[in-house]
Enzyme design. Structure first.
Site, short mmCIF file in Angstrom:
data_model
loop_
_atom_site.label_atom_id
_atom_site.label_comp_id
_atom_site.label_asym_id
_atom_site.label_seq_id
_atom_site.Cartn_x
_atom_site.Cartn_y
_atom_site.Cartn_z
N LYS A 1 -2.67 -2.10 -3.07
CA LYS A 1 -3.69 -1.23 -2.48
C LYS A 1 -3.20 0.21 -2.65
O LYS A 1 -2.51 0.75 -1.78
CB LYS A 1 -3.94 -1.55 -1.01
CG LYS A 1 -4.98 -0.62 -0.38
CD LYS A 1 -5.33 -0.99 1.06
CE LYS A 1 -6.31 0.02 1.66
NZ LYS A 1 -6.77 -0.35 3.02
N GLU B 1 0.82 -1.21 0.00
CA GLU B 1 0.00 0.00 0.00
C GLU B 1 0.86 1.26 0.00
O GLU B 1 1.20 1.80 1.06
CB GLU B 1 -0.93 0.02 1.22
CG GLU B 1 -1.84 1.24 1.27
CD GLU B 1 -2.70 1.31 2.53
OE1 GLU B 1 -3.43 2.30 2.69
OE2 GLU B 1 -2.63 0.38 3.36
#
Length: 424
Positions: free
Chosen positions: A264, A222
């Site tokens: 992500k 992420e």
């Protein structure tokens, strides 16, 4: 003199050295697998399991409920709406997120805080990972620790927690987790992020991913670029390409098995303070441009974080991204926390505690919206939803104007916007 000269010549020439190339070749032959080996250290069975988990997370029309806030973070949210921050309240709240009837129709996975990983459902006494798995929702965990400011870098940060990561991943897998998620927060300042901050964070993400895979957890990486700032959409595209390109190179250099990992990312947006208006379609196109330039086809999907966007705007943008993706091979979906949870907690204001039945009803309505956005079929009530509105300025004109609303409903009290999303 002749003898001395001959001796000097013999000394200067000396015996011929051993060929260095042969020594070098021998060393290379004995070296371990070089970087870029794409999980060569994993068995075929380990690779297959990691790829299967990545595929389950990337199921079309479904996304991730991100409920991995630590006790302090969720406690702050509870405090703002008058809910006491106790372990039982945290457990009951997460149980509602996992057991709302029908939530499994829209959820492929759930990210848990380590505390939640070891809590049980009051319905059947089972641990939450088992509860989620029984519903077809893959349980995962947040293993990173605290943000650390890099000295002398003007506030740029890295995330801590790599040193003990392998041992924690082993424990989390034994507790039922099947994937992990590591967030690396970044900020665009003066139109850029420093090379040091980018490389430090992306190498940490790659090392985290490598360790997770070695312990049987599918890694979600992420890179989270904040909306703080006044940068425009063009700058956002440039910086996101730079950050993601660095991430994938670091993952490949570390030998991460790309087919067994998931992205992500933040949605590519202008900064909140940007003075230029953009339509939802322009923002969607910017996201597809970034992914098309750098996102490996080997990775099955990307689950966008909400990053401070409310549900209506995040859903409008995700739906537009899916409409614009064309032949792009990835599943593009959501991994949302605040966009889903803040409206739920607002229901508790003035109630003196959690109102779980009301929260569950709203939660399912939100998930229907998120699921439609992940399929590219969500149409917001507000035609300007998803566009960027400059502070105090006008919004960009939408690509097409909807038909005017019928006058029959004039004078009727307006329902919350989410109740209109699936009317009829």
């Amino acid at each position: 003199l002749a003898a001395l000269a001959l001796g000097a010549f013999a000394f200067s020439a000396g015996p011929a050295p051993a060929p260095r190339a042969r020594v070098s070749r021998a060393r290379v032959a004995m070296a371990p697998e070089p970087a870029g080996s794409n999980g060569a250290y994993l068995t075929a069975a380990q690779k297959a399991e990691l790829a299967e988990i990545a595929g389950l997370v990337a199921r079309p029309g479904k996304g991730i409920t991100a409920c991995d806030e630590g006790p302090g973070t969720i406690g702050d949210r509870f405090e703002k709406v008058g809910v006491e921050n106790t372990e039982e309240n945290r457990r009951a709240y997460r149980q509602m997120l996992f057991e709302t009837p029908g939530c499994e129709d829209y959820l492929s996975a759930a990210i848990l805080d380590p505390e939640t990983l070891y809590q049980k459902s009051s319905t059947d006494g089972k641990f939450f990972p088992e509860v989620l798995s029984a519903r077809g929702i893959v349980p995962g965990v947040k293993p990173h620790l605290k943000v650390y400011a890099l000295p002398g870098c003007g506030g740029e940060t890295v995330m801590q927690g790599l040193d003990s990561l392998a041992a924690r991943c082993r424990e989390y897998r034994e507790a039922g987790a099947r994937f992990a998620k590591w967030r690396s927060p970044l900020e665009i300042r003066d139109g850029r992020i420093s090379t040091l901050a980018i490389e430090s964070n992306m190498r940490d993400l790659a090392r985290y991913a490598l360790i997770c895979q070695s312990e049987g957890l599918m890694p979600i990486v992420e890179p989270d670029i904040s909306l703080v700032g006044d940068y425009d959409l063009e700058t956002a595209v440039k910086v996101n390409v730079q950050v993601q390109a660095c991430l994938y190179k670091a993952m490949i250099d570390h030998g991460v098995y790309m087919e067994g990992s998931t992205l992500k990312p933040n949605m590519v947006n202008p900064g909140r303070g940007c003075t230029t208006a953009y339509t939802c379609e322009e923002i969607a196109r910017a996201n597809i441009d970034v992914l098309s330039r750098v996102f490996p086809c080997a990775m099955k999907g990307a689950n966008f974080l909400s990053g401070g966007q409310d549900l209506e705007n995040a859903a409008a943008r995700l739906s537009a991204i899916n409409k614009a993706k064309g032949s792009c091979p990835w599943n593009l979906s959501f991994s949302w926390s605040q966009a889903l949870q803040l409206p739920l907690l607002d229901l508790c204001k003035g109630k003196g505690g959690l109102v779980l039945d009301e929260m569950s009803e709203l939660y399912l309505a939100e998930l229907k919206i998120a699921g439609a956005a992940a399929s590219g079929t969500y149409s917001p009530e507000d035609p300007g939803a998803g566009g960027h509105k400059p502070p105090g300025g006008a919004q960009a004109a939408p690509v097409s104007e909807p038909a005017p609303a019928a006058a029959a409903g004039a004078g009727v009290a307006k329902k919350p916007w989410w109740q209109f999303a699936f009317a009829g």
